[in-house]
Enzyme design. Sequence first.
Site, PDB file in Angstrom:
ATOM      1  N   LEU A  94     -18.090  73.734  25.500  1.00  0.00           N
ATOM      2  CA  LEU A  94     -16.916  74.435  26.003  1.00  0.00           C
ATOM      3  C   LEU A  94     -15.642  73.802  25.465  1.00  0.00           C
ATOM      4  O   LEU A  94     -15.530  72.574  25.392  1.00  0.00           O
ATOM      5  CB  LEU A  94     -16.897  74.393  27.540  1.00  0.00           C
ATOM      6  N   GLY A 140     -22.395  73.002  25.968  1.00  0.00           N
ATOM      7  CA  GLY A 140     -22.460  74.443  25.771  1.00  0.00           C
ATOM      8  C   GLY A 140     -23.220  74.847  24.525  1.00  0.00           C
ATOM      9  O   GLY A 140     -23.811  75.931  24.476  1.00  0.00           O
ATOM     10  N   ASN A 162     -24.921  67.145  28.223  1.00  0.00           N
ATOM     11  CA  ASN A 162     -24.269  65.876  28.570  1.00  0.00           C
ATOM     12  C   ASN A 162     -23.065  66.073  29.489  1.00  0.00           C
ATOM     13  O   ASN A 162     -22.098  65.315  29.434  1.00  0.00           O
ATOM     14  CB  ASN A 162     -23.846  65.139  27.294  1.00  0.00           C
ATOM     15  N   GLU A 163     -23.133  67.093  30.354  1.00  0.00           N
ATOM     16  CA  GLU A 163     -22.007  67.365  31.244  1.00  0.00           C
ATOM     17  C   GLU A 163     -21.761  66.243  32.242  1.00  0.00           C
ATOM     18  O   GLU A 163     -20.607  65.894  32.528  1.00  0.00           O
ATOM     19  CB  GLU A 163     -22.244  68.684  32.001  1.00  0.00           C
TER      20      GLU A 163
END
Length: 288
Positions: A94, A140, A162-163
């Site tokens: 994102l 994303g 990996n958020e």
Amino acid sequence: MNFSRLLKTTSALTSRWLCSGRFQSTSAAAQKLVDVSVDSKTGVSIVSLNRKPVNSLSLELFKEFCGVMDDLESEKVRGMILKSSCDNVFSSGLDITELYPHPDEDRFHAFWLWFQETWIKLYGSSFPTVAFINGHAPAGGCVLAISCEYRIMLPYYKIGLNEAPVGIVAPDWVVNSLKSVLASRKAEQLLTSGRLLDTQEAFDIGLIDKIVNNEEEALARSEEFFSTFDNVPKLARALTKQQVRKNEISKLIKNRSNDAKLFLNHILRPETQKIIGSYFKSLKDRKK
């Protein structure tokens, strides 16, 4: 109303509603963010993400991608390969400027709904889909890859969700996408650690299906996948796929506005903004 009709009706209504607001599509004169070509030998559509330098996923890219998916559905294509036009990056995830600092709520709401729409169209497409991961695919980028049915990856790149280390919680539909590919325990470990896997690690746990050394080989492996359906009636195949995936899609369709609200509330928390800000600063420092 059956699931296939529900999917088409909801997507059409969503697109009409979003396009009626302040966030219109980029002009025809602007550079395309998504390129489409057809492989002359196989008749397969090749969709290339083209938002340089790293294919960060913005509102405008999502809208253009959804338009491409609508066109492919109407053309009843044999299959689709999703790849990148950017060097060494499939998609960086994102666009962080959509999330930080303190995003405009109206734009964010549109951004998130188009992200949902992108996932619905890709995850629920009637035609077979292959992700050719020809670069790094964190966050994303990984979501796009696992939304496809088959994943082919070049060596020496990284992929994963990996958020968590960036202070972001992956939404339920992203979690379920990963759990449709991996065993629940392995998916949980990857999500909570946020660890990115190299190509071989991703293959070893089943996150990707094939490792290839170049695009020519990727096209050949993709053709092998598509050819497995040559003797299967298209409608039966499409409805079977959507039957398998309908629970996750239906759940999001019924909960889209609340999903956007929950994510925005999380993003706007001071501690979340602080962590994202630190991450954003680290990205800028790397470019110096």
